[in-house]
Design a protein around this motif. Structure first.
Motif, PDB file in Angstrom:
ATOM      1  N   ARG A 230       0.850  -1.184   0.000  1.00  0.00           N
ATOM      2  CA  ARG A 230       0.000   0.000   0.000  1.00  0.00           C
ATOM      3  C   ARG A 230       0.885   1.233   0.000  1.00  0.00           C
ATOM      4  O   ARG A 230       1.988   1.211   0.526  1.00  0.00           O
ATOM      5  CB  ARG A 230      -0.901   0.045   1.248  1.00  0.00           C
ATOM      6  CG  ARG A 230      -1.911  -1.092   1.357  1.00  0.00           C
ATOM      7  CD  ARG A 230      -3.002  -0.986   0.283  1.00  0.00           C
ATOM      8  NE  ARG A 230      -3.995  -2.043   0.435  1.00  0.00           N
ATOM      9  CZ  ARG A 230      -3.877  -3.277  -0.076  1.00  0.00           C
ATOM     10  NH1 ARG A 230      -2.790  -3.613  -0.768  1.00  0.00           N
ATOM     11  NH2 ARG A 230      -4.824  -4.163   0.096  1.00  0.00           N
ATOM     12  N   ALA A 235      -3.467   3.555  -0.037  1.00  0.00           N
ATOM     13  CA  ALA A 235      -4.056   3.234  -1.341  1.00  0.00           C
ATOM     14  C   ALA A 235      -3.266   2.118  -2.029  1.00  0.00           C
ATOM     15  O   ALA A 235      -2.145   1.805  -1.629  1.00  0.00           O
ATOM     16  CB  ALA A 235      -4.079   4.480  -2.217  1.00  0.00           C
ATOM     17  N   ARG A 236      -3.857   1.548  -3.063  1.00  0.00           N
ATOM     18  CA  ARG A 236      -3.162   0.565  -3.885  1.00  0.00           C
ATOM     19  C   ARG A 236      -2.436   1.272  -5.010  1.00  0.00           C
ATOM     20  O   ARG A 236      -2.928   2.277  -5.529  1.00  0.00           O
ATOM     21  CB  ARG A 236      -4.167  -0.407  -4.521  1.00  0.00           C
ATOM     22  CG  ARG A 236      -4.795  -1.362  -3.547  1.00  0.00           C
ATOM     23  CD  ARG A 236      -6.005  -2.054  -4.172  1.00  0.00           C
ATOM     24  NE  ARG A 236      -6.568  -2.997  -3.218  1.00  0.00           N
ATOM     25  CZ  ARG A 236      -6.243  -4.285  -3.141  1.00  0.00           C
ATOM     26  NH1 ARG A 236      -5.371  -4.781  -4.006  1.00  0.00           N
ATOM     27  NH2 ARG A 236      -6.777  -5.062  -2.246  1.00  0.00           N
TER      28      ARG A 236
END
Ligand SMILES: [Zn+2]
Length: 286
Positions: A230, A235-236
């Motif tokens: 992450r 977030a990805r």
């Protein structure tokens, strides 16, 4: 499957996210939950070295996040394949605390957390002398302004090992791991098993441009998330959607349509390549 560890683009993304949240903050209450990630430092020494110190700089070296403190000491975190570094506004919840390895309450009320489910990461605390020895053992940064084709040529020249293995060797070049080595070699149309000292000048120049382009594009995509990685905001990354070869064995080459091949014979890791696009041998062999 052997899940990849965060490489240069992933750690660079984390560091860019953390920098504005951490710079000039005071570490008020550091807590270490597991000591098996410590390398060359005891739990007591780590906490004493962090407590009451101000973070003056946050940057990346190779695949490691570096936090320079006002004491001149550097905290170094190398996140393993399941390592995540985040800053919470306020305190993290009990659920968020799960798998926490290191947390630190910061001035201003936020909390830094390094979380690692498998705890394959490493934490170091280095004084100036320790840092100099540490960074001297690592090769040059491929995205540095002063990193030139000639530097890459020099790093490759002395080795008869497969070029893929050489560009992943952190003593020779910083930050490139399995994903981006595969991608850079595909982009440069170079056989990953070619001995490094057999590359001709045009291949070295292509590889130089490919490494820098692939790493830059991956940073712009906030890295590659297969499972655990992450960003510093949780977030990805999205570079997994832009990969040409890594993880695509058996699927068609995006350039020529041939079925991509995979081998473990080069370095024990998965090497995926296009037997057609990357078959061109070095002029040195002609
Ligand atoms: Zn192809």
């Amino acid at each position: 499957m052997n899940w990849p560890v965060p490489e240069l683009p992933e750690v660079e993304t984390i560091v860019r996210d953390l920098r504005p949240e951490l710079t000039s903050r005071l570490i008020e209450n550091p807590r270490l939950f597991y000591s098996d990630v410590l390398y060359g430092v005891t739990s007591r020494k780590l906490l004493a070295g962090l407590r009451g110190r101000r973070i003056v700089e946050v940057f990346r070296r190779a695949k490691h996040a570096v936090f320079l403190l006002d004491s001149g000491v550097r905290l170094i975190i190398q996140p393993g394949m399941s390592g995540v570094m985040l800053v919470y506004r306020g305190s993290p919840s009990a659920a968020e605390q799960r798998y926490a390895v290191l947390t630190a309450e910061l001035s201003g009320g936020s909390t830094f957390m390094y979380r690692d489910v498998r705890r394959l990461g490493t934490i170091l605390l280095l004084d100036e002398q320790g840092w100099r020895a540490y960074t001297a053992r690592i090769g040059p940064e491929p995205l540095a302004d002063d990193f030139r084709v000639a530097d890459l040529a020099a790093r490759l020249g002395g080795s008869r090992q497969a070029v893929k293995k050489v560009i992943m060797d952190q003593h020779r070049l910083a930050g490139v791991g399995n994903i981006y080595a595969n991608e850079a070699l595909f982009r440069a149309r170079i056989d990953p098993s070619l001995p490094a000292d057999r590359l001709d000048p045009s291949q070295v120049a292509r590889l130089y441009r490919s490494i820098r382009t692939v790493l830059s594009q991956a940073i712009a995509s906030q890295g590659t998330t297969f499972r655990d990685y992450r960003t510093g905001t949780g977030a990805r990354g999205s570079f997994q959607f832009r990969l040409h070869v890594y993880g695509r064995e058996g699927r068609p080459c995006r350039r020529c349509g041939a079925t991509l091949a995979m081998t473990h014979s080069i370095d024990g890791r998965a090497t995926t390549f296009c037997w057609r696009c990357q078959a061109v041998r070095s002029l040195n062999d002609a």
